[in-house]
Design an enzyme around this catalytic site. Structure first.
Site, PDB file in Angstrom:
ATOM      1  N   HIS A 221      -9.457   1.070   5.196  1.00 48.49           N
ATOM      2  CA  HIS A 221      -8.170   1.219   5.878  1.00 48.49           C
ATOM      3  C   HIS A 221      -8.362   2.137   7.090  1.00 48.49           C
ATOM      4  CE1 HIS A 221      -4.044   2.329   6.722  1.00 48.49           C
ATOM      5  NE2 HIS A 221      -3.684   1.277   6.015  1.00 48.49           N
TER       6      HIS A 221
ATOM      7  N   ASN B 275       0.863  -1.180   0.000  1.00 46.06           N
ATOM      8  CA  ASN B 275       0.000   0.000   0.000  1.00 46.06           C
ATOM      9  C   ASN B 275       0.904   1.236   0.000  1.00 46.06           C
ATOM     10  OD1 ASN B 275      -1.813   2.031   0.493  1.00 46.06           O
ATOM     11  ND2 ASN B 275      -2.465   1.299   2.516  1.00 46.06           N
ATOM     12  N   TRP B 276       0.985   1.877  -1.153  1.00 50.04           N
ATOM     13  CA  TRP B 276       1.894   3.023  -1.284  1.00 50.04           C
ATOM     14  C   TRP B 276       1.342   4.273  -0.595  1.00 50.04           C
ATOM     15  CZ3 TRP B 276       3.658   2.692  -7.169  1.00 50.04           C
ATOM     16  CH2 TRP B 276       4.500   1.585  -7.319  1.00 50.04           C
ATOM     17  N   LYS B 277       0.071   4.238  -0.194  1.00 49.40           N
ATOM     18  CA  LYS B 277      -0.574   5.397   0.456  1.00 49.40           C
ATOM     19  C   LYS B 277      -0.347   6.648  -0.406  1.00 49.40           C
ATOM     20  CE  LYS B 277      -0.244   3.053   4.849  1.00 49.40           C
ATOM     21  NZ  LYS B 277      -0.071   3.121   6.301  1.00 49.40           N
TER      22      LYS B 277
ATOM     23  N   GLY C 262       3.023  -1.142   4.305  1.00 47.13           N
ATOM     24  CA  GLY C 262       3.019   0.283   3.986  1.00 47.13           C
ATOM     25  C   GLY C 262       4.425   0.751   3.674  1.00 47.13           C
ATOM     26  N   GLY C 263       5.083   1.344   4.666  1.00 46.49           N
ATOM     27  CA  GLY C 263       6.397   1.971   4.479  1.00 46.49           C
ATOM     28  C   GLY C 263       7.412   1.098   3.761  1.00 46.49           C
TER      29      GLY C 263
ATOM     30  N   GLU D  51      -6.731   4.483   8.214  1.00 44.28           N
ATOM     31  CA  GLU D  51      -6.503   5.910   7.966  1.00 44.28           C
ATOM     32  C   GLU D  51      -7.748   6.551   7.361  1.00 44.28           C
ATOM     33  OE1 GLU D  51      -2.830   5.304   5.846  1.00 44.28           O
ATOM     34  OE2 GLU D  51      -1.919   4.706   7.744  1.00 44.28           O
TER      35      GLU D  51
ATOM     36  N   GLU E  15      -5.120  -5.033  10.663  1.00 42.18           N
ATOM     37  CA  GLU E  15      -4.080  -4.019  10.838  1.00 42.18           C
ATOM     38  C   GLU E  15      -4.343  -3.263  12.140  1.00 42.18           C
ATOM     39  OE1 GLU E  15      -2.150  -2.839   6.812  1.00 42.18           O
ATOM     40  OE2 GLU E  15      -3.862  -1.555   7.149  1.00 42.18           O
TER      41      GLU E  15
ATOM     42  N   GLY F  26       2.817   2.060  10.984  1.00 43.73           N
ATOM     43  CA  GLY F  26       3.784   3.152  10.868  1.00 43.73           C
ATOM     44  C   GLY F  26       4.527   3.475  12.153  1.00 43.73           C
TER      45      GLY F  26
ATOM     46  N   SER G   6       3.698  -2.274  10.368  1.00 45.02           N
ATOM     47  CA  SER G   6       5.163  -2.294  10.553  1.00 45.02           C
ATOM     48  C   SER G   6       5.802  -3.607  10.114  1.00 45.02           C
ATOM     49  CB  SER G   6       5.523  -1.969  12.011  1.00 45.02           C
ATOM     50  OG  SER G   6       5.103  -0.665  12.339  1.00 45.02           O
TER      51      SER G   6
HETATM   52  P1  13P Z   1       3.171   0.260   7.699  1.00 42.23           P
HETATM   53  O1  13P Z   1       3.689  -1.004   7.080  1.00 42.23           O
HETATM   54  O2  13P Z   1       3.904   1.495   7.252  1.00 42.23           O
HETATM   55  O3  13P Z   1       3.075   0.146   9.184  1.00 42.23           O
HETATM   56  O4  13P Z   1       1.676   0.468   7.164  1.00 42.23           O
HETATM   57  C1  13P Z   1       0.798  -0.599   7.216  1.00 42.23           C
HETATM   58  C2  13P Z   1      -0.412  -0.236   6.477  1.00 42.23           C
HETATM   59  O5  13P Z   1      -1.151   0.638   6.875  1.00 42.23           O
HETATM   60  C3  13P Z   1      -0.671  -0.949   5.216  1.00 42.23           C
HETATM   61  O6  13P Z   1      -1.955  -0.702   4.757  1.00 42.23           O
END
Ligand code: 13P
Length: 249
Positions: free
Chosen positions: A92, A6-8, A232-233, A94, A167, A173, A211
């Site tokens: 998600h 997920n590149w957000k 994510g990251g 967020e 998640e 994050g 993470s």
């Molecule tokens: P991180 O891997 O940066 O913690 O993010 C997870 C995430 O929200 C994937 O959708």
């Protein structure tokens, strides 16, 4: 194992192309339908063109709960399908927290997405307060059932198209990956709720997200009922993401 990135709201076109080319060099060893990338809406056409003959699938990070019309800024599931995407992430944390998306909205979006022929990754996860209070399993059960509520009346919609991502909000994050015990407990719990309440005609995959990186992913893949990860990251650097993919094989 599924490895989803997920590149957000990250990467401009050039950065995204560079990262994609880094992944494509290893296309031969990938397994079809197991690697999914979720770029921002704007760069979907470029990324689709790069990946269209590869084993990497693409999807979007959200879709509208409406078909079409006066919904400024929204993108419909049909448009997403039309752009060559196979997947969409819905609910998600967020979006739940920043855009006030309720599980009822998540459920309506999921119906639109599945009806358009997309596969859906529905995210659920408790926040740190829920975890500290100890009632996180109730919170997760409620999120899961409400997020599936509009799908559960229709067996066709449940067919092969839903993936759940657990998640925990406190793990996203932060570098605080959930422990093996936490992941195992929740994934088992989700499987039990699914098998006793719904008639999915397949073994619904459950991903862990929060993470995940190249160092902890091998251990996460070994946990019971973990069918993949949502990253994510660590999906923003091709070397790091490739190591996670390698660990999944
Ligand atoms: P991180 O891997 O940066 O913690 O993010 C997870 C995430 O929200 C994937 O959708």
């Amino acid at each position: 194992m599924i490895v989803a990135g997920n590149w957000k709201m990250n990467l401009n076109i050039n950065e995204a192309i560079e990262l994609s080319n880094g992944l494509l060099k290893h296309n031969e060893v990938f397994v079809e339908e197991k690697i999914i990338i979720f770029p921002s809406f704007l760069i979907i056409p470029e990324i689709y063109n790069l990946f269209k003959n590869s084993k990497i699938s693409i999807g979007t990070q959200d879709c509208s709960m409406y078909d079409n019309g006066a919904f400024t800024g929204q993108v419909s599931a049909e448009m997403i399908k039309d752009a060559g995407c196979k997947y969409v992430i819905i609910g998600h944390s967020e979006r739940r927290s920043l855009c006030h998306e309720t599980s009822s909205i998540v459920s309506q979006k999921a119906v639109k997405a599945v009806s358009a022929g997309l596969k859906v990754i529905i995210c659920i996860g408790e926040n740190s307060k829920d975890r500290e209070k100890g009632d996180y399993l109730f919170v997760l059960e409620d999120q899961l059932k409400q997020s599936l509520s509009d799908l559960s009346n229709d067996n066709n919609l449940l067919s092969n198209n839903i993936i759940i991502a657990y998640e925990p909000v406190w793990a996203i994050g932060t570098g605080n990956t959930a422990s093996k015990k936490d992941i195992e407990e929740v994934h088992k719990f989700i499987k039990e709720i699914i098998s006793s309440n719904y008639q999915f005609n397949y073994d619904l995959p459950i991903l862990y997200g929060g993470s995940v990186n190249s160092k902890n992913s091998s251990e996460i893949f070994k946990i019971n009922n973990v069918d993949g990860v949502l990253v994510g990251g660590a999906s923003l650097k091709s070397d790091e993401f490739l190591k996670i993919i390698k660990n999944s094989m």
